[in-house]
Scaffold this motif. Structure first.
Motif, PDB file in Angstrom:
ATOM      1  N   ALA A  43     -27.829  78.279  64.217  1.00 12.59           N
ATOM      2  CA  ALA A  43     -27.249  77.510  62.722  1.00 12.59           C
ATOM      3  C   ALA A  43     -25.772  77.671  61.921  1.00 12.59           C
ATOM      4  O   ALA A  43     -24.898  77.298  61.561  1.00 12.59           O
ATOM      5  CB  ALA A  43     -27.738  76.269  61.832  1.00 12.59           C
ATOM      6  N   ARG A 114     -25.782  73.895  65.610  1.00 16.58           N
ATOM      7  CA  ARG A 114     -26.889  73.487  65.318  1.00 16.58           C
ATOM      8  C   ARG A 114     -27.960  72.539  66.509  1.00 16.58           C
ATOM      9  O   ARG A 114     -26.765  71.345  67.058  1.00 16.58           O
ATOM     10  CB  ARG A 114     -26.643  72.641  64.097  1.00 16.58           C
ATOM     11  CG  ARG A 114     -27.738  71.745  63.569  1.00 16.58           C
ATOM     12  CD  ARG A 114     -27.782  71.565  62.074  1.00 16.58           C
ATOM     13  NE  ARG A 114     -27.123  71.954  61.050  1.00 16.58           N
ATOM     14  CZ  ARG A 114     -28.352  73.237  60.510  1.00 16.58           C
ATOM     15  NH1 ARG A 114     -29.172  73.557  60.313  1.00 16.58           N
ATOM     16  NH2 ARG A 114     -27.692  74.385  59.690  1.00 16.58           N
ATOM     17  N   SER A 159     -36.443  78.874  65.427  1.00 13.69           N
ATOM     18  CA  SER A 159     -35.415  78.402  64.315  1.00 13.69           C
ATOM     19  C   SER A 159     -36.460  78.615  62.847  1.00 13.69           C
ATOM     20  O   SER A 159     -35.451  78.614  61.784  1.00 13.69           O
ATOM     21  CB  SER A 159     -35.595  76.812  64.438  1.00 13.69           C
ATOM     22  OG  SER A 159     -35.883  76.065  64.244  1.00 13.69           O
TER      23      SER A 159
END
Length: 450
Positions: A43, A114, A159
């Motif tokens: 992201a 993202r 993540s």
């Protein structure tokens, strides 16, 4: 690399890795080494963007524990010089290892992308029929805001938890007034090498993990040099024993030293330690911020408040997947018993692999800090062993996937977090003792550490 759609979840589809931080990049390196197509989605605008936000913080793991073996093998032909000694900052970790690794992976890493959702093609979480034969669909938003759907044969979610810090409120929800006071609160360790705003001011630190301890130490050093600087450290537990860690018994010496130094700062009067303080309300009084506990105690008005109460996983974009998560930690159930601070009774933690990280949704894995859910103290080496095992499983090398090649260092802390209101003196007392700290009195009731 061809990442176009395929008619089925075949070998031409890549494994999608969510996140290009330390574990995400290591997973990509292992996949490349095994000849498996991979696409890592980040992201941020560059590799390890979350690490970059705490680039001023020094790690308590040394260089040998911070470099993944497959990543090193990928980097060696590029002329990369491997760091071998010392404890880098986050920025140094990126510059000397993570950025070169991302460069070596090339267009297998996409930035500014993202992930907004993960599911199975044509199947929401309710549908059984032919589910496992369908590829994953990974919904993303690119740098220009355009939406895209990518197909994947497997998904590794690395993540992390950096984007979702815990609130100050002791019940896991924002304290009354916390949202309104948001401009006065910081949820990550600021760069305390820049003393502006801290020297000559009163700072409150809420939390008892390594981030909080690191901030407390840095603020105490400012207080030692600058008259008029005060530091209040508020912890929820009835004892600060676990906040001080395992000291000399910790097999990671720099981690143990954090607790030793923090205790020295408290003993020296540079930090006021307040225990059993569970934030219920945050009020603004002019330019000052006042924290109020559930029992009515108030901390003195502060100029800055650092809410360093840990992080939690963002599971929102995984709502269409069938995950098997522990009800307490939001971590994979087979891993949770190893790291649950409510029941964990010794300093050693077993390394985990693909079998521990698997879910009912086949070929989907949570790895890295996110795999620990809300549990604290995740080590880079833990994540590297996770991705080695997971990638072996995805590549069909089940023997390598079952093998655990890592023994984690002992923390030197017994009794886990201890009973919520306990001093900890009776928990695990056979192998470690709780530090003794001067009691302090705040507001209308004393807060004592035994």
């Amino acid at each position: 690399m061809d990442i176009s759609r395929a008619d089925s979840a075949g070998s031409t589809l890549p494994v999608v890795v969510i996140g290009a931080g330390p574990q995400g990049l290591a997973a990509a390196a292992h996949l490349v080494e095994r000849g498996v197509p991979v696409l890592a989605l980040e992201a941020g605008d560059g590799p390890a963007s979350a690490v970059a936000e705490w680039g001023h913080v020094r790690l308590f793991s040394g260089w040998p524990e911070l470099i993944d073996a497959a990543a090193a093998r990928l980097l060696e032909p590029t002329g990369w010089e491997r760091p071998t000694a010392g404890y880098p900052t986050g920025a140094q970790w990126i510059a000397s290892y993570l950025a070169p690794l991302a460069d070596a992976l090339g267009d297998r890493v996409r930035y500014g992308t993202r992930v907004t959702g993960v599911s199975r093609r044509g199947r929401d979480r309710l549908v059984d029929a032919d589910r496992g034969a369908q590829p994953f669909t990974v919904h993303v938003t690119g740098p220009d805001g355009a939406e895209e759907r990518l197909d994947a044969r497997a998904v590794i979610d690395a993540s992390g938890t950096w984007s979702t810090p815990n609130p100050a409120g002791a019940d896991g929800l924002p304290a009354l007034g916390e949202r309104a006071a948001a401009d006065a609160l910081e949820y990550r360790i600021p760069d305390l090498r820049r003393r502006d705003g801290f020297a000559g001011s009163h700072t409150v630190v809420v939390g008892s993990g390594h981030s909080a301890v690191t901030a407390v130490i840095a603020l105490a050093r400012i207080a030692r040099r600058t008259p008029g600087t005060t530091v209040t450290w508020a912890v929820r537990r009835g004892s600060a024993g676990t906040a001080f860690g395992g000291g000399a018994a910790d097999e990671l010496p720099e981690r143990g030293q954090l607790g030793i130094t923090a205790k020295e700062m408290v003993d020296a009067g540079l930090v006021t330690l307040v225990t059993g303080f569970r934030v219920e309300r945050i009020a603004r009084s002019g330019d000052a911020t006042v924290l109020v506990a559930e029992d009515g105690r108030e901390l003195p008005p502060s100029d800055r408040v650092l809410v360093l109460t840990g992080f939690r996983p963002d599971l929102s974009f995984l709502s269409e997947l069938r995950l098997e998560l522990d009800a307490t930690l939001q971590a994979p159930v087979r891993l949770a018993t190893e790291v649950d601070p409510n029941v964990h009774s010794c300093g050693s933690v077993r390394a985990t692999g693909a079998a521990d990280l698997a879910h009912p949704e086949s070929d989907f894995y949570l790895v890295g800090a996110k795999s620990y859910g809300r549990a604290p103290t995740f080590l880079a080496m833990t994540g590297y062993e996770q991705v080695r095992s997971v990638v072996a499983e995805l590549a069909g090398d089940h023997e390598a996937a079952r093998r655990i090649d890592l023994q984690l260092p002992d923390t030197g802390v017994c009794g886990g977090a201890g009973l919520f209101d306990s001093t900890g003196a009776g928990i695990g007392a056979s192998c470690c003792a709780v530090p003794t700290v001067q009691s302090v009195e705040i507001g209308r009731a004393p807060a004592t550490v035994s």
